[in-house]
Each structure stands twice: as C-alpha cells, then as structure tokens.
Design an enzyme around this catalytic site. Structure first.
Site, short mmCIF file in Angstrom:
data_model
loop_
_atom_site.label_atom_id
_atom_site.label_comp_id
_atom_site.label_asym_id
_atom_site.label_seq_id
_atom_site.Cartn_x
_atom_site.Cartn_y
_atom_site.Cartn_z
N TRP A 224 0.84 -1.19 0.00
CA TRP A 224 0.00 0.00 0.00
C TRP A 224 0.88 1.25 0.00
CZ3 TRP A 224 -0.39 3.92 3.72
CH2 TRP A 224 -1.38 4.87 3.46
N ASP B 48 -15.80 12.89 -2.39
CA ASP B 48 -15.29 11.59 -1.94
C ASP B 48 -16.12 11.07 -0.77
OD1 ASP B 48 -13.06 9.57 -0.88
OD2 ASP B 48 -12.43 10.22 -2.86
N ARG C 4 -10.30 -1.80 8.76
CA ARG C 4 -10.90 -0.48 8.51
C ARG C 4 -12.36 -0.44 8.99
NH1 ARG C 4 -12.64 3.14 4.11
NH2 ARG C 4 -11.50 5.10 4.26
N TRP D 220 -14.94 4.04 -7.68
CA TRP D 220 -15.38 2.78 -7.07
C TRP D 220 -14.21 2.21 -6.27
CZ3 TRP D 220 -19.94 -0.11 -9.05
CH2 TRP D 220 -20.11 -1.36 -8.45
N ASP D 221 -14.34 2.21 -4.94
CA ASP D 221 -13.23 1.83 -4.07
C ASP D 221 -13.42 0.42 -3.51
OD1 ASP D 221 -10.82 2.17 -2.72
OD2 ASP D 221 -11.38 4.13 -1.91
N ASN E 32 -11.53 -1.25 -0.04
CA ASN E 32 -10.53 -0.86 0.94
C ASN E 32 -10.09 -1.95 1.91
OD1 ASN E 32 -9.56 1.87 0.61
ND2 ASN E 32 -11.66 2.54 0.91
N CYS F 32 -10.55 1.88 -7.92
CA CYS F 32 -9.65 2.21 -6.82
C CYS F 32 -9.71 1.08 -5.81
CB CYS F 32 -10.06 3.54 -6.18
SG CYS F 32 -9.11 3.99 -4.70
N ASP G 103 -2.55 5.61 -3.35
CA ASP G 103 -2.93 6.62 -2.36
C ASP G 103 -1.77 7.56 -2.03
OD1 ASP G 103 -5.54 5.86 -2.10
OD2 ASP G 103 -5.27 4.73 -0.25
#
Length: 691
Positions: A169, A334, A411, A445-446, A448, A492, A514
């Site tokens: 990352w 965002d 997260r 479109w993430d 995570n 993303c 990022d």
C-alpha cells in the site's frame, strides 16, 4: 490472421510482426511450436517435424512442450487444468474439432463429461488466450480444482531475466528484475482482489535494453485472487502458467449444464526492447481493452484530502468554485456523503445521501457543479459494509463469514458476499437509483480491504465465492454502464490494489496509488508504465508539505509536472492555497490541457528512470512531442545530463514551443536536449512540434 496446415492439425496465428504456432499430434497431444518473430506456415510445419526431446521413466517428453498441460498421464510440470469427479481425477482428452473465424482459433477437446475449448486470438502482436469448460452430461458434477487461462512456452535461450512489479500500500508498482533460476517463481494474490503486492504481469528477456532486444510479456485480465508460475524446467525450458485463484483447493463445481470461462491471459513478443513492449501493451489496451479510450480524460478535483469525512453541501460548493476557477473539468465528492458516514466506523452499505449534510439529496450540488462548467462525480465502495449500518442490521447474513470464528474488521468494515444473487440485486437497485437521482457523471469505485473470512455456510460449495464475487462485480459494472452510458468509472482499491486488464475493460481510469507525494509517484508511475498507458493513470497534485504520508515539501511546479505524466487531478485543500498558488495552478492546468492529447494518446518513451538525479519521459503523437523532466537533486558542479530523445524523425526539424528554438531531429536523437534544470525538486515541460 489464422492459417491452417493441410492436414488440419497445424495452426499459425500472425500479427503485424509476430507469429504463434501450435501442432496437434496423432495422439491428440497439443504441442507448442513457435512464439516470436513472424514466420510462414511452411516454417511452422517444418518445426513440427523436428524430433522431440529424449524421455525416460523419470523425464517426460511432453514437459515444456505442451500448450496446455493437464493433470494426468506422463506429465510432471505444473498442470494448467486439474479436475475431479466422484470417480476419478485428472484429464485424458480426445480432440473433437477446431473452428477458425474472425481472427479467433478454437480447439475443442472432450473428456466426458467435460468439454474443453482452448481459445486463441491475435490482436496486433498480442495473443489473447483463454479456456472455456462445460459439463455437458446429465449426471454428476465436475470440480475444477484449478483452471488456468494458458501456459506460455518460451524459446530456448540462455540467461533469462524476469521483470515484475511488486509493492505494498502506497508503494505500488515497483519494477524489479532478477535472473531466472531452475525451479518455480510464484507471484499472485490470495486477497480476493488483484492486490498492491504484485501486478499480474511479467516480462522475460535475455539481453534487452529499453529500446532493443527480444522481450516476452504476459498479463492476466482478472481482478480477484490470481497466480502466475514462472518455471525454468530441468532442461532449461521456460513456461509461464497463470489464471484465476491462488491455490489448487478448488475454484468451482460445475453441475450438469454449467460452464466456466477463464479470464484472458494475454501474451506479447517484441524485438523493440522493454520500451517497445510497453508501447505495444499501451496500444493494445487503448485499442481493445479500455472503454472509450479515444476520448480525453478530464482534469478532476477530488475533495478527500481537503475534507475527509467532515463534509457539507456548502463546503463542497466552496471547493467547487475554486476548482472551476482553476480550470478543473470534473468535481468529485469523496467519502462521507451517505448514510451515517461521519467516520469510517459507520454507513457503508447505505447508499443514500446523508440528510443532515445533503438535505435535498445530491442533485442541488450536482446542478451547481454543472452550472460552474464542470462534471460531477461521487465516491462509492459497494462491495463493503459497516456493522453499524442499516443494511447490516437488516441482513447480517449477507457478509462473508466463517461460522464459529472471530471475524476480521479491517478499517471497521466487512466484505459483502457478491456471489449471492440477493446481494447483487440489492447493489444494482441501490446504485441504479443513485445514478438516476442526480446528474452524476463519474463514479470512483473503491475497495478498501482484503478477503479474510471468505466463508458462506449456506452454500454447498462455499469456495466458489472467490470466483463468483469477481464475476458478479464485472456483471454489475456491465449492467450499470449499459443503463448509464454517460457515467465514467474509476477503479480504486486503497490506491493501486485493483489494477489489471479485467477491471480496465470496464472502467475509464484507475487510481494508481494513495501516495500522492510527487517524488514517490515518479517510481510508482515508472513501474505502472511498463504495462499500462498514461490514458488510465490518475495522478493528483496535493498539498505541501505532504502531511498524508511523509511530510515532504515540494514546489507546485514539481507536483504538477509529476502528475501531468498521466490523467491530471488536484486533491489539495484549495481553501488554504494562496491566490498566487491558485493562479499558478490555473496556468499548469491550462498547459496540461494543451499537451493532454499527446500524453494520454501518444507513444511513451522512458528517457531516464527515476533513480535519483535527472529522470524524464517523452510522449510522441504525430508531429507533436512532449518531454516531462524532473531533477530530484543536484550536486554542485554537476550539470544535469542531456536527454537523448526518441521517436523523432532524424531528417526533420522541430521547434520548441517554450523558447522558439529550432532543433534537428538527428541532433535531439544522438546528442540530446539540455533541460536547464538545477537544484532540488526542479521540473520542466518541453513541447516540440515538427515544422
């Protein structure tokens, strides 16, 4: 073009400069003949007559020669296909027929109850390969333990070197090379997505430079867990096998009448060096993979680093006014606009605007952004859910989980089980409603977090979710794009965690990392460019110091020129930028719009890698050329070296649009261009036009 031998058992696919040939023996063994410089059908037939290697009870004459090695029989290499039924394991196929039309070759084999079709298609000099498997019987199911897309066989050479892209990352796409040794080199992802750790691409060569020498490259079009195995066998032959899934524990169980088509595994040969391979990959993706690739991607502003979760309609409007004045063309809100999303512990899954922050929905802000002359975009993360959400309270069984085990909430979120049809329909209904509720032009479109608790207690074959999640994701993208053709999508995954040919066939650009530090980005972008084009490489200018990561201080000039190497974006807190900074930023945005057609659609030449000191890239399109140069640091008394340009006509004359100076093409190619950069973190844009 596909050519077929007189006996119908030799096939030759040819592109602009390369050919690929294979041969079926009388024992229905499918052997590789050639992959490399273009040859004639007579050459392929001559190769088919050469004697095979010696075999013994300890060595197989098939190993290192088969197009698609299956499990079973006299084979000791890694199988591309491993299947089992209630009665037996392995494959012993017989050839049924072939079809050749539209530039595609299909070879069909049968091992009841399974029909196996190998697909080949030459697109320019990229060979696309994939496999379809169908259970055509009325009886028991067939379990696919492993079903790779292809096995690539390289010619006999000495001292192969392997290049790959590794990372983590915020430090993705780092190019590394090493000599190939006997045994296997495995790269891949067991995380449920492509991963930050490796991009699904490799290149092999023996003595190639940036601009000269043979290079073989392979890239996989899959956005879930995957594996590539690069093997140097005991006789020094080299094969590359790859496909969906990381291990051999099982992909799918095919019931009677069901089928599975593997992702495309694309291969490329060039004698134009590593740079020539990159340009061929870029052209292939712009022509055959990326949707609407002929359209310019707009300059965007994203509000995340300015506001994070603390957003409001009024605040976003203030940022939008400043972005519009700068010349930005797309404004993106965002995370934080939906549900109870005031932090990362709540709201994921509830895709309706937060009534306190957007009391009348997103339409008033979208209309305001449009009135400012910009397009409007939003951030979503549909595959994820917070335990503190209305969706989870209503459907706790919709997440991936292992019964009786502690769950992982990276997260503060869980992964929705997209293999479930009810989850697929919920996401379709929510996202379709959202995109219909306001004039939304763009979706970031993430994704995570990785899979960790990939269980599905209700399903008799729960491990299928690893494959079916990706297939459902692709189907959802396809459905949304068909229903909302004016909406562009960005992939993303915490930065560059989901970048591959599969997701690129359904999205318009990708979030590269990022990490927006302009110096770190040079190395990330250098690696990214080995396989993917600038047309999809999103890059932002953010604040200095870079408080998100390393605190590095850099000039606005250095930040902009770094980000102008791809799809330019701005992500700083514009309310804190001075009037002088905003004015300078507007000048850089205007300059980028001038060079954008060359950067996004031109041929890329990597002039100097970002290894300290001077680095540079060059883009060429028709009569136009753009050079972006960066000087990281300079010792006193050491002038920055001249940049030897590429892709120019040595007999032509070129005018520098910045200075009006006139240069001979041959001089620029052989003696180079002086940039005049000096000091630390200096950067420059040079525009050349053929006159």
């Amino acid at each position: 073009m596909v050519e077929i031998g007189a006996d119908g058992r030799t096939w030759l696919l040819s592109g602009t400069a390369s050919s690929y040939a294979l041969r079926l023996t009388e024992r229905d063994e499918l052997l590789h003949l050639h992959w490399g410089a273009r040859i004639a059908l007579a050459d392929a037939e001559a190769l088919a007559t050469l004697p095979g290697p010696h075999s013994s009870s300890f060595e197989s004459g098939l190993d290192g020669r088969e197009e698609y090695p299956v499990e079973g029989g006299p084979r000791f290499v890694r199988p591309a296909l491993s299947v089992r039924t209630d009665e037996r394991r392995g494959t012993e196929w017989t050839f049924e027929t072939y079809e050749a039309d539209g530039g595609e070759l299909r070879l069909r084999f049968r091992d009841a109850p399974l029909t196996i079709t190998l697909h080949y298609r030459m697109r320019d000099d990229v060979v696309e390969r994939w496999v379809s498997l169908a259970n055509d019987a009325d009886g028991a199911p067939v379990e696919l333990l492993r079903a790779d897309s292809a096995t690539w066989t390289l010619p006999e050479r000495e001292d192969w070197r392997l290049s790959q892209l590794h990372g983590r990352w915020a430090a993705e796409s780092r190019l590394v090379g090493s000599g190939l040794t006997y045994g296997e080199k495995i790269i891949g992802s067991r995380r449920g997505h492509t991963g930050h750790q490796h991009l699904p691409w490799v290149a092999l060569e023996t003595d190639a430079t940036e601009e000269r020498g043979e290079v073989y490259g392979c890239a996989l079009a899959w956005s879930g867990s995957w594996r590539m195995a690069v093997a140097q066998l005991s006789d020094a032959r080299v094969q590359i096998t790859g496909g969906a899934g990381y291990d051999d524990s099982g992909l799918l169980r095919l019931a009677a009448g069901e089928s599975f088509t593997t992702p495309v595994f694309a291969g490329l040969w060039t004698d134009g060096g590593l740079g020539g391979a990159s340009r061929a990959w870029h052209a292939y993706q712009r022509t055959y993979v990326i949707p609407d690739a002929d359209q310019d991607r707009p300059v965007l502003y994203n509000s995340w680093e300015a506001t994070q979760f603390d957003i409001s309609e009024e605040q976003q409007g203030t940022l939008a006014r400043r972005a519009a004045a700068m010349g930005v063309e797309l404004f993106v809100v965002d995370d934080g606009w939906f549900g109870a999303r005031v932090n990362d512990r709540a709201g994921l899954g509830d895709w309706t605007p937060n009534p306190d922050r957007f009391p009348n929905g997103l339409k008033p802000l979208a209309d305001y952004v449009h009135a400012l002359g910009m397009r409007f975009g939003i951030w979503v993360e549909p595959e994820m859910i917070n335990a503190d959400s209305d969706l989870y309270r209503a459907h706790p069984d919709w997440v991936q989980f292992q019964p009786g085990r502690r769950r992982t909430e990276f997260r503060n979120q869980l992964v929705l089980n997209l293999a479930r049809e009810d989850v697929q329909e919920y996401l379709w209904e929510r996202l379709d409603t959202l995109l219909s509720s306001a004039p939304i032009d763009y979706v970031k479109w993430d994704f995570n977090r990785c899979f960790t608790d990939a269980g599905w207690p209700e399903d008799p074959y729960p491990q299928r979710l690893w494959v079916d999640h990706v297939r459902a994701l692709y189907a959802l993208f396809d459905r949304l794009r068909a229903a909302h053709p004016g909406v562009a999508f960005e992939s993303c995954s915490g930065g560059g965690g989901r970048i591959d040919l599969g997701v690129l066939s359904r999205t318009d650009q990708v979030w590269t990392s990022d990490n927006t530090d302009p110096l770190d980005r040079l190395a990330i972008q250098h690696g990214f460019s080995q396989v993917h084009p600038a047309r999809v490489m999103a890059a932002w200018v953010t604040d200095s110091p870079n408080n998100q990561l390393n605190g590095r201080v850099s000039s606005l000039r250095f930040r902009f020129v770094s980000a102008m190497a791809g799809v330019l974006g701005v992500g700083g807190d514009l309310t804190r930028w001075s009037e002088e900074e905003l004015a300078e930023a507007g000048e850089w945005v205007a300059l980028y719009k001038e060079i954008r057609p060359v950067v996004q659609h031109g041929d890329l030449y990597r002039l100097r890698p970002p290894a300290g000191g001077l680095s540079a890239v060059q883009y060429v399109r028709g009569d136009e050329s753009v050079v972006l140069a960066w000087l990281q640091a300079q010792h006193y008394g050491e002038a920055a070296p001249a940049l030897r340009l590429r892709g120019l006509d040595p007999a032509a004359t070129y005018e520098c649009r910045e200075t009006g100076e006139v240069h001979r093409g041959a001089v620029l190619l052989h003696h180079g261009l002086r940039t005049g950069l000096r000091g630390d973190f200096d950067a420059k844009v040079v525009r050349l036009r053929r006159i």
